[in-house]
Design a protein around this motif. Sequence first.
Motif, short mmCIF file in Angstrom:
data_model
loop_
_atom_site.label_atom_id
_atom_site.label_comp_id
_atom_site.label_asym_id
_atom_site.label_seq_id
_atom_site.Cartn_x
_atom_site.Cartn_y
_atom_site.Cartn_z
N LEU A 112 0.82 -1.20 0.00
CA LEU A 112 0.00 0.00 0.00
C LEU A 112 0.86 1.26 0.00
CD1 LEU A 112 -2.74 -1.06 2.57
CD2 LEU A 112 -3.09 -0.65 0.12
N ARG A 113 0.43 2.27 -0.75
CA ARG A 113 1.16 3.52 -0.90
C ARG A 113 0.42 4.65 -0.18
NH1 ARG A 113 0.40 3.03 -7.14
NH2 ARG A 113 -1.55 2.29 -6.21
N VAL A 114 1.17 5.44 0.58
CA VAL A 114 0.60 6.54 1.36
C VAL A 114 1.23 7.85 0.89
CG1 VAL A 114 0.29 7.51 3.66
CG2 VAL A 114 0.26 5.03 3.36
N TYR A 115 0.39 8.88 0.70
CA TYR A 115 0.89 10.18 0.27
C TYR A 115 0.28 11.28 1.13
CZ TYR A 115 2.41 14.06 -2.58
OH TYR A 115 3.01 15.21 -2.99
N CYS A 116 1.10 12.26 1.52
CA CYS A 116 0.64 13.41 2.31
C CYS A 116 0.59 14.67 1.45
CB CYS A 116 1.58 13.66 3.48
SG CYS A 116 1.60 12.36 4.72
N ALA A 117 -0.51 15.41 1.55
CA ALA A 117 -0.66 16.68 0.83
C ALA A 117 -1.00 17.78 1.82
CB ALA A 117 -1.76 16.56 -0.23
N TYR A 118 -0.14 18.82 1.88
CA TYR A 118 -0.35 19.90 2.84
C TYR A 118 0.23 21.19 2.25
CZ TYR A 118 4.22 17.86 3.83
OH TYR A 118 5.47 17.31 3.70
N GLU A 119 -0.16 22.31 2.86
CA GLU A 119 0.15 23.62 2.29
C GLU A 119 1.64 23.91 2.15
OE1 GLU A 119 -2.35 23.02 4.21
OE2 GLU A 119 -4.10 24.03 3.35
N GLU A 120 2.46 23.38 3.03
CA GLU A 120 3.87 23.76 3.05
C GLU A 120 4.68 23.12 1.92
OE1 GLU A 120 2.05 22.85 5.54
OE2 GLU A 120 2.38 24.10 7.31
N HIS A 121 4.05 22.32 1.08
CA HIS A 121 4.76 21.62 0.02
C HIS A 121 4.39 22.27 -1.32
CE1 HIS A 121 7.10 18.59 -1.78
NE2 HIS A 121 6.17 17.71 -2.06
N ASN A 122 5.29 22.21 -2.29
CA ASN A 122 5.06 22.80 -3.60
C ASN A 122 3.86 22.16 -4.29
OD1 ASN A 122 5.66 22.53 -6.74
ND2 ASN A 122 6.60 24.44 -6.01
N LEU A 123 2.92 22.99 -4.72
CA LEU A 123 1.67 22.49 -5.29
C LEU A 123 1.88 21.70 -6.56
CD1 LEU A 123 -1.45 22.47 -5.19
CD2 LEU A 123 -1.41 24.64 -6.42
N GLU A 124 2.67 22.21 -7.47
CA GLU A 124 2.89 21.50 -8.74
C GLU A 124 3.59 20.17 -8.51
OE1 GLU A 124 1.78 22.02 -11.79
OE2 GLU A 124 0.59 23.61 -10.87
N LEU A 125 4.52 20.15 -7.58
CA LEU A 125 5.22 18.91 -7.27
C LEU A 125 4.25 17.89 -6.68
CD1 LEU A 125 7.86 17.35 -7.20
CD2 LEU A 125 8.36 18.38 -4.97
N GLN A 126 3.34 18.34 -5.83
CA GLN A 126 2.34 17.43 -5.27
C GLN A 126 1.46 16.83 -6.37
OE1 GLN A 126 0.47 19.92 -2.30
NE2 GLN A 126 1.64 18.98 -0.66
N ARG A 127 1.07 17.65 -7.33
CA ARG A 127 0.26 17.13 -8.43
C ARG A 127 1.02 16.06 -9.22
NH1 ARG A 127 -1.89 21.96 -11.99
NH2 ARG A 127 -2.95 20.24 -13.04
N GLU A 128 2.30 16.31 -9.46
CA GLU A 128 3.11 15.35 -10.20
C GLU A 128 3.27 14.04 -9.41
OE1 GLU A 128 6.81 17.22 -11.10
OE2 GLU A 128 5.87 18.85 -12.25
N GLU A 129 3.50 14.17 -8.11
CA GLU A 129 3.69 12.98 -7.28
C GLU A 129 2.41 12.17 -7.16
OE1 GLU A 129 7.28 14.80 -4.47
OE2 GLU A 129 5.19 14.92 -3.79
N LEU A 130 1.27 12.85 -7.05
CA LEU A 130 -0.01 12.13 -6.99
C LEU A 130 -0.30 11.41 -8.30
CD1 LEU A 130 -2.13 14.76 -5.05
CD2 LEU A 130 -1.80 12.37 -4.36
N TYR A 131 0.13 11.99 -9.40
CA TYR A 131 -0.09 11.38 -10.71
C TYR A 131 0.60 10.02 -10.81
CZ TYR A 131 -0.10 10.77 -15.79
OH TYR A 131 -0.27 10.28 -17.05
N LEU A 132 1.69 9.85 -10.07
CA LEU A 132 2.44 8.59 -10.12
C LEU A 132 1.69 7.44 -9.46
CD1 LEU A 132 6.01 9.94 -9.29
CD2 LEU A 132 5.08 9.32 -11.54
N GLY A 133 0.69 7.75 -8.64
CA GLY A 133 -0.15 6.72 -8.05
C GLY A 133 0.00 6.59 -6.56
N THR A 134 -1.14 6.42 -5.87
CA THR A 134 -1.15 6.19 -4.44
C THR A 134 -2.46 5.52 -4.06
OG1 THR A 134 -0.81 7.22 -2.28
CG2 THR A 134 -2.17 8.43 -3.84
N ASP A 135 -2.49 4.90 -2.90
CA ASP A 135 -3.71 4.25 -2.41
C ASP A 135 -4.40 5.06 -1.32
OD1 ASP A 135 -3.38 1.55 -3.82
OD2 ASP A 135 -1.47 1.75 -2.77
N ILE A 136 -3.59 5.74 -0.50
CA ILE A 136 -4.11 6.48 0.65
C ILE A 136 -3.56 7.89 0.60
CG2 ILE A 136 -4.15 6.59 3.18
CD1 ILE A 136 -3.39 3.47 2.99
N VAL A 137 -4.43 8.88 0.61
CA VAL A 137 -4.01 10.28 0.66
C VAL A 137 -4.41 10.86 2.00
CG1 VAL A 137 -4.34 12.59 -0.29
CG2 VAL A 137 -4.14 10.63 -1.83
#
Length: 203
Positions: A97-122
């Motif tokens: 299982l893959r876990v990804y964290c999304a929060y304000e302090e991280h670069n928005l475009e980079l988060q979009r790219e990382e989420l595109y690679l695939g995850t199971d739990i956000v």
Amino acid sequence: MSFKKLIEPLKDALKAQGIEIPNALQTKVLSKIKSGANLFIIAPKNAGKTTTLVISVINKLKEAFEDAPRALIFVKDKQAALELADLFNLYKRGTDLRVYCAYEEHNLELQREELYLGTDIVIASPKRLNRIFYLNGINLNKLQMCIVEDAEFLFRNNNFAEVTRTPESIGKCQYLVFSDHFDNRFERWEESFMFLAQKVIIK
């Protein structure tokens, strides 16, 4: 529900942490969560709400599948997201299982790219999740579980409205709200996407 009904890797991970039998909260809610019920889970601090959340998600998702997330967990901020991710990483050992964290302090475009690679739990703060979603940066069409951890934070900084927006944009899914107490403002959700939700209260 006993731990005997959990997937083997999860049972092994719990045992490695010295946890072999469910506590009072887990005994009461694990089977209800497994059944797909919408729940308000009300219990005091240190009742095991966060561990119950993690166990339930891992047991339901079991293994990695495709690229779109199947569980979305709202938390108050970056620290809460990272702490919850650490707990997931502890208990998901033996699964992929893959876990990804999304929060304000991280670069928005980079988060979009990382989420595109695939995850199971956000695990996400409400404002950042909605910003990513409305920029078409996350696919919520496969979502099976939408969860709020420590829901007291919802009533600060417009978070309640931010979280309420998400069900308006997704299909049918299971909703779980973990909180120290039941706030009357939750009744708005009972009238919409959490219609007929059960309340499980541990004192």
